[in-house]
Design an enzyme around this catalytic site. Structure first.
Site, PDB file in Angstrom:
ATOM      1  N   HIS B  66     115.771  38.770 152.653  1.00  0.00           N
ATOM      2  CA  HIS B  66     115.294  38.036 152.469  1.00  0.00           C
ATOM      3  C   HIS B  66     115.162  37.031 151.041  1.00  0.00           C
ATOM      4  O   HIS B  66     114.747  36.772 149.618  1.00  0.00           O
ATOM      5  CB  HIS B  66     113.353  38.654 152.147  1.00  0.00           C
ATOM      6  CG  HIS B  66     113.710  39.770 153.325  1.00  0.00           C
ATOM      7  ND1 HIS B  66     112.433  39.540 154.368  1.00  0.00           N
ATOM      8  CD2 HIS B  66     113.799  40.941 153.839  1.00  0.00           C
ATOM      9  CE1 HIS B  66     111.650  40.253 155.104  1.00  0.00           C
ATOM     10  NE2 HIS B  66     113.271  41.281 154.756  1.00  0.00           N
ATOM     11  N   THR B  67     115.247  35.587 151.176  1.00  0.00           N
ATOM     12  CA  THR B  67     114.667  34.319 150.734  1.00  0.00           C
ATOM     13  C   THR B  67     113.817  34.616 149.839  1.00  0.00           C
ATOM     14  O   THR B  67     112.896  34.161 150.600  1.00  0.00           O
ATOM     15  CB  THR B  67     115.300  33.077 151.402  1.00  0.00           C
ATOM     16  OG1 THR B  67     116.876  33.468 151.907  1.00  0.00           O
ATOM     17  CG2 THR B  67     115.527  32.344 150.253  1.00  0.00           C
ATOM     18  N   LYS B  68     113.460  34.987 148.946  1.00  0.00           N
ATOM     19  CA  LYS B  68     112.100  34.707 148.221  1.00  0.00           C
ATOM     20  C   LYS B  68     112.059  33.349 147.435  1.00  0.00           C
ATOM     21  O   LYS B  68     110.749  32.833 147.001  1.00  0.00           O
ATOM     22  CB  LYS B  68     111.608  35.970 147.456  1.00  0.00           C
ATOM     23  CG  LYS B  68     111.243  37.444 148.672  1.00  0.00           C
ATOM     24  CD  LYS B  68     111.269  38.214 147.728  1.00  0.00           C
ATOM     25  CE  LYS B  68     111.077  39.647 148.100  1.00  0.00           C
ATOM     26  NZ  LYS B  68     112.493  40.329 148.731  1.00  0.00           N
ATOM     27  N   TYR B  69     113.201  33.712 146.413  1.00  0.00           N
ATOM     28  CA  TYR B  69     113.016  32.310 145.707  1.00  0.00           C
ATOM     29  C   TYR B  69     114.499  31.770 146.213  1.00  0.00           C
ATOM     30  O   TYR B  69     115.470  31.906 146.709  1.00  0.00           O
ATOM     31  CB  TYR B  69     113.588  32.575 144.452  1.00  0.00           C
ATOM     32  CG  TYR B  69     111.993  33.486 144.652  1.00  0.00           C
ATOM     33  CD1 TYR B  69     112.920  35.068 143.702  1.00  0.00           C
ATOM     34  CD2 TYR B  69     111.058  33.659 144.170  1.00  0.00           C
ATOM     35  CE1 TYR B  69     111.833  35.395 143.837  1.00  0.00           C
ATOM     36  CE2 TYR B  69     110.131  34.789 143.498  1.00  0.00           C
ATOM     37  CZ  TYR B  69     110.835  35.777 143.121  1.00  0.00           C
ATOM     38  OH  TYR B  69     109.845  37.422 142.961  1.00  0.00           O
ATOM     39  N   ASP B 170     110.614  35.682 156.880  1.00  0.00           N
ATOM     40  CA  ASP B 170     111.749  35.438 155.362  1.00  0.00           C
ATOM     41  C   ASP B 170     112.392  34.107 155.888  1.00  0.00           C
ATOM     42  O   ASP B 170     113.173  33.962 157.427  1.00  0.00           O
ATOM     43  CB  ASP B 170     113.032  36.591 156.632  1.00  0.00           C
ATOM     44  CG  ASP B 170     114.061  37.007 155.619  1.00  0.00           C
ATOM     45  OD1 ASP B 170     114.926  37.157 156.526  1.00  0.00           O
ATOM     46  OD2 ASP B 170     114.186  36.091 155.109  1.00  0.00           O
TER      47      ASP B 170
END
Lengths: 211, 290
Positions: B66-69, B170
């Protein structure tokens, strides 16, 4: 950034002051005079560095008036160190003191956060410094001439500006020797550019090609 | 925004808003939530299930990232309509935190003959979007009927993609600008954010440009402006963004989409003003200041 050369010191700084990602001042002056031939390079928290330079220049003026003699660079550096060290819990100032006196000629002192005082031949500090440690290590020579030292500092600051988002704008150089302090302003478009950057076109051209 | 209803305080008197009682009692503090415009109540309380916490749940995939940052990011993109079509502009920097790391990133992508998209935000997610759009364009090509997706269709498709990813927690960490020319010859500009929020207008901007360039566009952009005026306006907007955005470089690209054709320019730089007298000695009369 500052370095000693054969006859004095050269100091250099960029001109960018930012608040988050916003550049609040693109041509600021980070080189503060403490005495006629001693200067302070300021980085870290802007108000903290400014209050240190204001206090030290006040003390220096008073002491020089009492002594009737110019103060040595080491004395000025120690004053800066005292403020940084005694208030180490509250100040975030990464400072470089550089200047010229008759006894020891050009000297550079690093005074990072915490209040250490360190006499060096050259010193770099600030966020952009991380990108030029290697360059400075490789390029510095003892007994530079004035022109070589100015080129060394200008190139170092330009390299830092090229890689660091928090550095940029104009380059200010100050050379201090037995004759006094000499200031130089290099505007942002004239600063050296490196691989993958473009040179700025002259004002007359539109500067772009549309397909 | 819908204003929240205020309860007027009996203790403080008429015309004054405040808590129902100056010192709220348990009757006030512990009562069940009252229905409000923001949250009309029916049935049980709202709750949320994190699919990754449910073992074996449908769609749970322990290898999914998951792209968190965002890591490598692009900054502003801006676009305006003009007489012949649209102009879209961006710089070519991929910043890695506060390092100017990649100075030749392509932040604009030509989807087909009539559409160009530009993106700020995570560059890897933008490259993924390019792959998705490439698949659509290839399908178009295979049908072999000469019909391509219009900019408005690509804009709608991207709205759905971004919103659906947002719903899965996400997101594709991008602010997208879709620019092009519709089949009727009129220009089209749309903006889609990483939440799925979207709008179309005569001028769009993301990132710093939405705060710095937008006032310039509001003042000077006209749908029937000449190309020369449009290019000057875009140059001025790019300069302002370079002066005031840390994460930008003096290296830009402009994409032009018209009924006659589409092109993305090669990188160029603009002349900047550093020759103000005050810049040479800004602290002449305020020694020790910045």
């Amino acid at each position: 950034m500052a370095c000693v050369y054969d006859g004095g010191v050269v100091l250099g700084a960029d001109g960018r002051v930012s608040v988050g990602n916003y550049i609040s001042n693109r041509s600021s002056n980070k080189i503060a005079p403490l005495a006629e031939r001693v200067f302070l390079l300021r980085s870290g928290s802007a108000p903290d560095a400014q209050i240190v330079s204001d206090h030290v220049s006040f003390y220096v003026h008073n002491l020089e008036a009492e002594q009737q003699l110019p103060m040595s660079v080491e004395t000025v550096a120690k004053l800066v160190m005292q403020i940084n060290y005694q208030n180490k819990d509250n100040l975030i100032g990464a400072l470089i003191i550089a200047g010229y006196d008759e006894e020891k000629k050009g000297q550079v002192f690093g005074c990072p956060i915490g209040g250490t005082l360190s006499n060096e031949k050259w010193a770099v500090d600030g966020s952009g410094s991380t990108f030029i440690w290697g360059y400075c290590d490789a390029a510095y020579r003892d007994n530079f001439t004035r022109a070589e030292a100015e080129a060394f500092v200008e190139e170092g600051v330009a390299l830092a500006m090229s890689s660091d988002c928090s550095s940029g704008g104009c380059i200010r150089l100050v050379t201090v020797n037995s004759e006094g302090a000499h200031h130089k302003y290099i505007n942002g478009s004239q600063a050296p550019k490196f691989q993958d950057e473009l040179n700025v076109p002259g004002p007359a051209t539109g500067g772009m090609i549309l397909g | 925004m819908i204003p929240a209803p205020q309860s007027h305080s009996k203790a403080l008197g008429p015309g004054v808003t405040g808590p129902e009682l100056l010192n709220p009692t348990s009757a006030v503090l512990e009562r069940p939530p009252q229905p409000k415009p923001q949250q009309p109540l029916a049935g049980g309380h709202a709750f949320m299930v994190d699919p990754s916490a449910v073992p074996g749940a449908h769609g749970a995939d322990p290898t999914r990232q998951h792209t968190k940052y965002p890591y490598v990011t692009g900054t502003s993109v801006m676009a305006i309509k003009y007489k012949d079509g649209v102009l879209i502009a961006a710089d070519t920097l991929g910043a890695y935190g506060s390092t100017k790391r990649y100075k030749s990133t392509e932040r604009m992508y030509q989807v087909n003959d009539k559409t160009v998209i530009g993106a700020g935000g995570e560059i890897s997610d933008f490259q993924h979007i390019q792959t998705l759009l490439d698949e659509l364009s290839t399908d178009d090509f295979r049908t072999d009927d000469g019909i391509q997706l219009t900019p408005q269709e690509i804009y709608s498709y991207l709205c759905r993609v971004m919103y659906n990813r947002r719903n899965k927690f996400d997101p594709l960490w991008n602010s997208l600008i879709v620019g092009g020319v519709q089949p009727d010859g009129k220009g089209f500009l749309g903006n889609v954010t990483m939440n799925g929020t979207h709008y179309t207008d005569s001028h769009v901007a993301t990132g710093f440009a939405s705060q710095l360039a937008r006032p310039l566009f509001r003042e000077r952009q006209r749908d029937d402006m000449s190309e020369e005026d449009a290019v000057t306006l875009i140059h001025d907007a790019l300069k302002v963004c370079y002066y005031r955005d840390k994460q930008s470089i003096n290296k830009f690209q402009i994409a032009k989409v018209t009924t006659a054709g589409t092109s993305i320019s090669s990188a160029f730089s603009l002349d900047m003003r550093w020759d103000y007298e005050v810049f040479k000695e800004p602290t002449k009369f305020s020694i020790g200041a910045w």
